[in-house]
Design an enzyme around this catalytic site. Structure first.
Site, mmCIF file in Angstrom:
data_model
loop_
_atom_site.group_PDB
_atom_site.id
_atom_site.type_symbol
_atom_site.label_atom_id
_atom_site.label_comp_id
_atom_site.label_asym_id
_atom_site.label_seq_id
_atom_site.Cartn_x
_atom_site.Cartn_y
_atom_site.Cartn_z
ATOM 1 N N CYS A 1 -18.831 -0.917 -32.976
ATOM 2 C CA CYS A 1 -18.209 0.295 -33.135
ATOM 3 C C CYS A 1 -19.073 1.766 -32.983
ATOM 4 C CB CYS A 1 -17.210 0.502 -34.055
ATOM 5 S SG CYS A 1 -15.885 1.604 -33.518
ATOM 6 N N GLU B 1 -13.906 -6.030 -32.647
ATOM 7 C CA GLU B 1 -14.365 -5.751 -34.118
ATOM 8 C C GLU B 1 -12.957 -6.135 -34.838
ATOM 9 O OE1 GLU B 1 -15.270 -1.638 -36.657
ATOM 10 O OE2 GLU B 1 -14.574 -1.578 -34.732
ATOM 11 N N LYS C 1 -21.951 -4.532 -40.367
ATOM 12 C CA LYS C 1 -21.983 -3.152 -39.973
ATOM 13 C C LYS C 1 -22.888 -2.202 -41.186
ATOM 14 C CE LYS C 1 -18.493 0.175 -38.210
ATOM 15 N NZ LYS C 1 -17.224 0.362 -37.772
#
Length: 311
Positions: A165, A44, A131
């Site tokens: 994540c 990430e 995200k």
């Protein structure tokens, strides 16, 4: 028997320079080549950085001018998806004949997104995933993605998607990707907690897919010459833990801890059907008569311009 090779590159961003981080990625090219990787997954925010511990001068109800200056530097370190960094990585992908999946900080107008990009050896940048839900104070600095960037695509290794994540804790997102036939689950992250390994094994078992989790490694504040409030000066900021897991939860490579490096695993794609013999969460183990998931993949825009035709 269909054999493929997954590699995960665990490195950390160079805080002061996106270009130096890119050069660090390129320095692993020979090692990746030797691994025979069909796909390489990276952490990430590897390009653009993950400024762990930074407050950006914000307290509830007000923001300091110093925080705006910090944000300006972070904005400058982000990348444009049409920029030279992606071009360089596309050339690397072509030389390796390997797909790349990596986390970047995407600059789009005045907004930054935490994004996973998909690079193909013949097509370059083909897809992206923004995200959906930045975690905690990440919401200060990153926008939210919409449903239009939830790709599961064909790669050299198989049908591949990515969740970033703590998106991995969104059960409806997981279900949406399972329904798209995901085989290689990429999880770019900065979560280095031991419990993360349990999360990755759960997803592999639940989705009966191969999981490749790529975490950054960042040394201690003392080693970086930084001071991070409420963090041990000699404790690694991000200790890694990159891992590759099979569709029955077996660890195939890693976890790699407390250093940078490359891990790889040869996988047999025939293992997917074997694993789904007794559990297919969107097939024979689903109950569509009881449960239904609707996913809106319409691109969202705040402004739509149109001209009415004259009568």
């Amino acid at each position: 028997m269909t054999l493929k090779t997954i590699s995960v590159l665990q490195i950390g961003s160079v805080p002061s320079s996106t270009q130096e981080t890119l050069e660090k990625i390129l320095s692993y090219e020979a090692e990746i080549k030797r691994s025979g990787a069909d796909i390489v997954v990276m952490p990430e925010a590897i390009l653009g950085g993950y400024p762990k511990g930074e407050s950006f001068g914000t307290q509830l109800g007000f923001r300091l001018e110093s925080g705006r200056e910090i944000y300006q530097k972070y904005y400058d370190a982000a990348i444009d998806l049409s920029g030279p960094e992606v071009k360089t990585l596309s050339e690397m992908s072509k030389r390796l004949n390997a797909n790349l999946v990596l986390g970047v900080i995407e600059r789009a107008g005045a907004t930054l997104y935490c994004t996973a990009i998909f690079i193909d050896p013949s097509g370059g940048l083909t897809h992206k995933h923004r995200k959906l839900m930045p975690t905690g104070s990440e919401r200060l600095i990153w926008g939210q993605g919409d449903g239009s960037t939830l790709p599961v695509i064909e790669t050299n290794a198989g049908r591949t998607g990515a969740t970033i994540c703590w998106e991995n804790y969104m059960p409806l997102l997981r279900t949406a990707l399972y329904a798209k036939g995901i085989e290689i689950w990429c999880a770019p992250t900065v979560d280095a907690r031991p419990v993360w390994q349990s999360t990755m094994q759960h997803i592999a078992l639940e989705g009966r897919c191969f999981v490749a989790s790529a975490c950054q490694y960042q040394p201690s504040p003392n080693e970086l010459g930084q001071k991070v409030d409420n963090w041990g000066a000699d404790d690694a900021l991000i200790s890694g833990g990159s891992v590759i897991i099979g569709p029955l939860g077996d660890v195939l490579a890693g976890p790699l801890l407390d250093k940078e490096g490359l891990i790889s695993a040869e996988i047999n794609m025939d293992d997917l059907a074997k694993a789904r013999y007794d559990l297919d969460v969107i097939g024979h183990y689903a109950r569509p008569d009881i449960f239904e998931l609707r996913v809106n993949e319409t691109p969202r825009q705040s402004v739509t311009t149109f001209v009415e035709e004259a009568d």
